[in-house]
Design a protein around this motif. Structure first.
Motif, PDB file in Angstrom:
ATOM      1  N   GLY A 319       0.799  -1.217   0.000  1.00 40.92           N
ATOM      2  CA  GLY A 319       0.000   0.000   0.000  1.00 40.92           C
ATOM      3  C   GLY A 319       0.827   1.259   0.000  1.00 40.92           C
ATOM      4  N   GLN A 320       2.153   1.136   0.074  1.00 41.21           N
ATOM      5  CA  GLN A 320       3.018   2.320   0.127  1.00 41.21           C
ATOM      6  C   GLN A 320       2.848   3.191  -1.118  1.00 41.21           C
ATOM      7  N   SER A 321       2.923   2.569  -2.301  1.00 44.21           N
ATOM      8  CA  SER A 321       2.813   3.363  -3.521  1.00 44.21           C
ATOM      9  C   SER A 321       1.373   3.704  -3.863  1.00 44.21           C
ATOM     10  N   ALA A 322       0.414   2.911  -3.386  1.00 42.06           N
ATOM     11  CA  ALA A 322      -0.995   3.152  -3.701  1.00 42.06           C
ATOM     12  C   ALA A 322      -1.639   4.173  -2.769  1.00 42.06           C
ATOM     13  N   LEU A 323      -1.018   4.440  -1.617  1.00 51.09           N
ATOM     14  CA  LEU A 323      -1.651   5.314  -0.618  1.00 51.09           C
ATOM     15  C   LEU A 323      -1.900   6.731  -1.133  1.00 51.09           C
ATOM     16  N   PRO A 324      -0.937   7.402  -1.767  1.00 55.40           N
ATOM     17  CA  PRO A 324      -1.227   8.761  -2.265  1.00 55.40           C
ATOM     18  C   PRO A 324      -2.388   8.790  -3.251  1.00 55.40           C
ATOM     19  N   GLY A 325      -2.438   7.813  -4.163  1.00 60.00           N
ATOM     20  CA  GLY A 325      -3.531   7.768  -5.125  1.00 60.00           C
ATOM     21  C   GLY A 325      -4.867   7.508  -4.467  1.00 60.00           C
ATOM     22  N   LEU A 326      -4.882   6.633  -3.459  1.00 58.98           N
ATOM     23  CA  LEU A 326      -6.121   6.360  -2.736  1.00 58.98           C
ATOM     24  C   LEU A 326      -6.644   7.634  -2.075  1.00 58.98           C
ATOM     25  N   ILE A 327      -5.743   8.397  -1.474  1.00 55.28           N
ATOM     26  CA  ILE A 327      -6.169   9.611  -0.782  1.00 55.28           C
ATOM     27  C   ILE A 327      -6.653  10.673  -1.765  1.00 55.28           C
ATOM     28  N   LEU A 341     -12.945  -2.648   0.173  1.00 50.40           N
ATOM     29  CA  LEU A 341     -11.488  -2.527   0.176  1.00 50.40           C
ATOM     30  C   LEU A 341     -10.931  -2.807   1.560  1.00 50.40           C
ATOM     31  N   VAL A 342     -11.561  -2.235   2.586  1.00 53.29           N
ATOM     32  CA  VAL A 342     -11.093  -2.456   3.958  1.00 53.29           C
ATOM     33  C   VAL A 342     -11.197  -3.929   4.329  1.00 53.29           C
ATOM     34  N   VAL A 343     -12.312  -4.559   4.005  1.00 54.08           N
ATOM     35  CA  VAL A 343     -12.513  -5.968   4.378  1.00 54.08           C
ATOM     36  C   VAL A 343     -11.531  -6.874   3.637  1.00 54.08           C
ATOM     37  N   PHE A 344     -11.417  -6.701   2.323  1.00 52.99           N
ATOM     38  CA  PHE A 344     -10.554  -7.579   1.538  1.00 52.99           C
ATOM     39  C   PHE A 344      -9.076  -7.337   1.861  1.00 52.99           C
ATOM     40  N   LYS A 345      -8.695  -6.079   2.013  1.00 51.69           N
ATOM     41  CA  LYS A 345      -7.299  -5.766   2.350  1.00 51.69           C
ATOM     42  C   LYS A 345      -6.958  -6.292   3.738  1.00 51.69           C
ATOM     43  N   ALA A 346      -7.882  -6.158   4.692  1.00 50.03           N
ATOM     44  CA  ALA A 346      -7.634  -6.639   6.052  1.00 50.03           C
ATOM     45  C   ALA A 346      -7.450  -8.152   6.069  1.00 50.03           C
ATOM     46  N   VAL A 361       3.796  -2.094   8.901  1.00 51.21           N
ATOM     47  CA  VAL A 361       3.435  -0.680   9.036  1.00 51.21           C
ATOM     48  C   VAL A 361       2.614  -0.174   7.860  1.00 51.21           C
ATOM     49  N   PHE A 362       3.080  -0.348   6.634  1.00 49.48           N
ATOM     50  CA  PHE A 362       2.412   0.279   5.491  1.00 49.48           C
ATOM     51  C   PHE A 362       1.014  -0.263   5.228  1.00 49.48           C
ATOM     52  N   PRO A 363       0.788  -1.586   5.306  1.00 50.08           N
ATOM     53  CA  PRO A 363      -0.599  -2.043   5.105  1.00 50.08           C
ATOM     54  C   PRO A 363      -1.574  -1.454   6.111  1.00 50.08           C
ATOM     55  N   VAL A 364      -1.139  -1.308   7.359  1.00 45.49           N
ATOM     56  CA  VAL A 364      -2.066  -0.778   8.365  1.00 45.49           C
ATOM     57  C   VAL A 364      -2.291   0.716   8.154  1.00 45.49           C
ATOM     58  N   MET A 365      -1.293   1.436   7.642  1.00 44.12           N
ATOM     59  CA  MET A 365      -1.510   2.834   7.282  1.00 44.12           C
ATOM     60  C   MET A 365      -2.520   2.944   6.139  1.00 44.12           C
ATOM     61  N   PHE A 366      -2.403   2.052   5.159  1.00 42.87           N
ATOM     62  CA  PHE A 366      -3.338   2.049   4.039  1.00 42.87           C
ATOM     63  C   PHE A 366      -4.759   1.783   4.532  1.00 42.87           C
ATOM     64  N   VAL A 384      -9.185  15.446   5.458  1.00 40.38           N
ATOM     65  CA  VAL A 384      -7.837  15.437   6.030  1.00 40.38           C
ATOM     66  C   VAL A 384      -7.839  14.943   7.477  1.00 40.38           C
ATOM     67  N   PRO A 385      -8.672  15.504   8.371  1.00 38.05           N
ATOM     68  CA  PRO A 385      -8.652  14.968   9.743  1.00 38.05           C
ATOM     69  C   PRO A 385      -9.093  13.511   9.815  1.00 38.05           C
ATOM     70  N   ALA A 386     -10.029  13.098   8.951  1.00 35.60           N
ATOM     71  CA  ALA A 386     -10.466  11.700   8.973  1.00 35.60           C
ATOM     72  C   ALA A 386      -9.329  10.761   8.591  1.00 35.60           C
ATOM     73  N   ILE A 387      -8.533  11.149   7.601  1.00 35.84           N
ATOM     74  CA  ILE A 387      -7.379  10.326   7.202  1.00 35.84           C
ATOM     75  C   ILE A 387      -6.368  10.245   8.344  1.00 35.84           C
ATOM     76  N   GLY A 388      -6.054  11.386   8.941  1.00 37.50           N
ATOM     77  CA  GLY A 388      -5.098  11.395  10.043  1.00 37.50           C
ATOM     78  C   GLY A 388      -5.552  10.546  11.209  1.00 37.50           C
ATOM     79  N   VAL A 389      -6.818  10.678  11.566  1.00 40.44           N
ATOM     80  CA  VAL A 389      -7.361   9.908  12.688  1.00 40.44           C
ATOM     81  C   VAL A 389      -7.363   8.413  12.350  1.00 40.44           C
ATOM     82  N   GLY A 390      -7.759   8.067  11.121  1.00 40.34           N
ATOM     83  CA  GLY A 390      -7.786   6.658  10.740  1.00 40.34           C
ATOM     84  C   GLY A 390      -6.411   6.031  10.759  1.00 40.34           C
ATOM     85  N   ILE A 391      -5.423   6.729  10.202  1.00 37.96           N
ATOM     86  CA  ILE A 391      -4.057   6.184  10.193  1.00 37.96           C
ATOM     87  C   ILE A 391      -3.532   6.038  11.615  1.00 37.96           C
TER      88      ILE A 391
END
Length: 458
Positions: A319-327, A341-346, A361-366, A384-391
């Motif tokens: 998820g490291q390279s996909a994270l910016p695009g997802l956001i 996405l959350v269910v299948f990735k988890a 680290v990176f999968p859980v950040m994603f 923005v705050p939702a992303i920060g809180v989720g990560i």
């Protein structure tokens, strides 16, 4: 075949058995030599880490986008991840079974820092990590890089000075780990903080132990930047560009931060349970079960692609390279697609933790970012705050490193970091306390009942 044992934990710089004076240690000539060696060794170690990440990136692109055309296929078939993930499982299992050492520690045991592989164990760590990362398993590069950096740092010191004391070897090995992850998380400071908190360094000697690593990390960051300008391959540094401006948290946002601080530990608990429940089967029949798990991970990615129409790579990889695009694009996704996405990735992440080799680290950040993007559509919440809180909440729930989790969630948000930090702190504290109060996942007892030889083999 005797079971391999874990490498000894690394220690802070050489100090006497009793209380030590940090200033006296820093003034000593031996400590200055350690600093110099750490800086010098940081150069080849960070260059090797850059080469490893470049190889992973090239292999991912070639195997998942170019190889089908080379083989005469018309485009990339939706089933294409299946054989690659099966091959990944087979290669990782063979590496763990037949190469010296344990090919790195099992990521299902959580993030670990300290200790370093012996020279004989380095090929196993590298090959298992390469097979995991390049062929699509859902783990990150940080744990293998930390192990490889530590092993290469220790090896370099012993080649320079064979009679180096164990304490000096441990310090330089730690500096090698710092150098290897110097820019991976977007900042040398973030990597240093992660290693510091995970290894448990603290007290009056904290600064003494960190200085060699910080020096190596700073030099390593410069090496990554220099190699990027020379090769054009990138710095392989996590960055989230073009975020919308955010200025002021609201009472509603604090409320949703509390909710995510409760939801994330439950999701993390489920991921850990999946990993630990599968581990006994991995231990008993590694050469069969690991490729099968690779197929299941690939099937999850294929299923997600068929159902949603999105690319299977959203489920695969760290998820490291996909994270910016997802956001940047995820806000346009339907909530149902984000939930899938959350269910299948988890699920893919939990299965990868049980048998493959890589970092958590990176999968859980994603996952945290995906949850945050979905939560941004709640009344009174913003992206923005939702992303920060989720990560932040997901990271602390999986890693149990509260200070690092706050930094990971805020520093990456660049200019919005100061405004988002109060919300992240609330979510991280709630998630950390709840994680500590949740019962152990059901697979934990099964994992502990494994015979000693099986436990040692990861």
């Amino acid at each position: 075949m005797p079971a391999p044992t874990d490498p000894p934990a690394s220690s802070p710089p050489p100090v006497a058995a009793g209380p030590a004076d940090p200033l006296a240690v820093i003034r000593s000539r031996g400590y200055l030599r350690i600093l110099l060696l750490s800086g010098l060794i940081g150069i080849p170690v960070s260059a090797a880490a850059y080469g490893f990440l470049a190889l992973v990136s090239w292999l991912q692109k070639f195997l998942f986008t170019e190889l089908p055309g080379v083989l005469g296929l018309d485009g990339v078939p939706v089933w294409w991840p299946l054989p690659l993930l099966a091959l990944s499982g087979l290669l990782v299992a063979l590496s763990i079974r037949y190469l010296p050492g344990n090919s790195g520690h099992s990521p299902s045991e959580g993030f670990k820092a300290g200790g370093f592989p012996s020279p004989a164990e380095l090929p196993g760590v590298a090959l298992a990590a390469l097979a995991t990362l390049a062929l699509g398993a859902v783990l990150g590069p940080e744990a293998p890089l930390i192990a490889l950096g530590g092993g290469l740092g220790a090896l370099a010191l012993l080649l320079l000075k064979k009679d180096s004391p164990p304490s000096a070897v441990a310090v330089v090995a730690a500096a090698g780990s710092f150098a290897a992850v110097s820019t991976l998380l977007g900042s040398p400071l973030l990597g240093a903080f992660l290693l510091m908190e995970a290894s448990g360094l603290g007290g009056a000697m904290l600064g003494v132990g960190l200085l060699p690593g910080l020096l190596a990390a700073g030099i390593g960051s410069l090496v990554f930047v220099g190699l990027d300008s020379w090769t054009g391959l990138g710095t392989f540094s996590l960055a989230i560009p073009d975020l919308p401006a955010f200025s002021t948290p609201t009472l509603a946002m604090f409320g949703w931060a509390l909710v995510l601080g409760i939801v994330c530990p439950v999701l993390a608990w489920g991921i850990k349970a999946v990993s630990l429940l599968v581990r006994p089967a991995v231990h008993a029949h590694r050469l069969i079960v690991t490729p099968v798990l690779g197929l299941v991970v690939a099937a999850l990615a294929v299923g997600f692609a068929v159902i949603t129409g999105e690319d299977s790579s959203q489920v695969l990889f760290s998820g490291q390279s996909a994270l910016p695009g997802l956001i940047s694009d995820g806000a346009a996704w339907p909530v149902g697609a984000l939930a899938l996405l959350v269910v299948f990735k988890a699920l893919a992440y939990g299965l990868s933790l049980s048998a493959f080799r890589g970092g958590p680290v990176f999968p859980v950040m994603f996952l945290g970012a995906a949850l945050g993007i979905a939560a941004a559509q709640l009344p009174g919440m913003a992206l923005v705050p939702a992303i920060g809180v989720g990560i932040g909440a997901m990271c602390v729930s999986m890693l149990r490193l509260p200070l690092t989790s706050v930094l990971l969630a805020t520093v990456l948000l660049t200019s919005d970091a100061a405004a988002v930090m109060p919300l992240v702190i609330v979510a991280v504290v709630v998630a950390h306390v709840l994680t500590a109060r949740l019962p152990e996942p059901p697979g934990r007892g099964l994992s502990r009942k494994q015979p000693a030889a099986n436990v040692a083999s990861g």
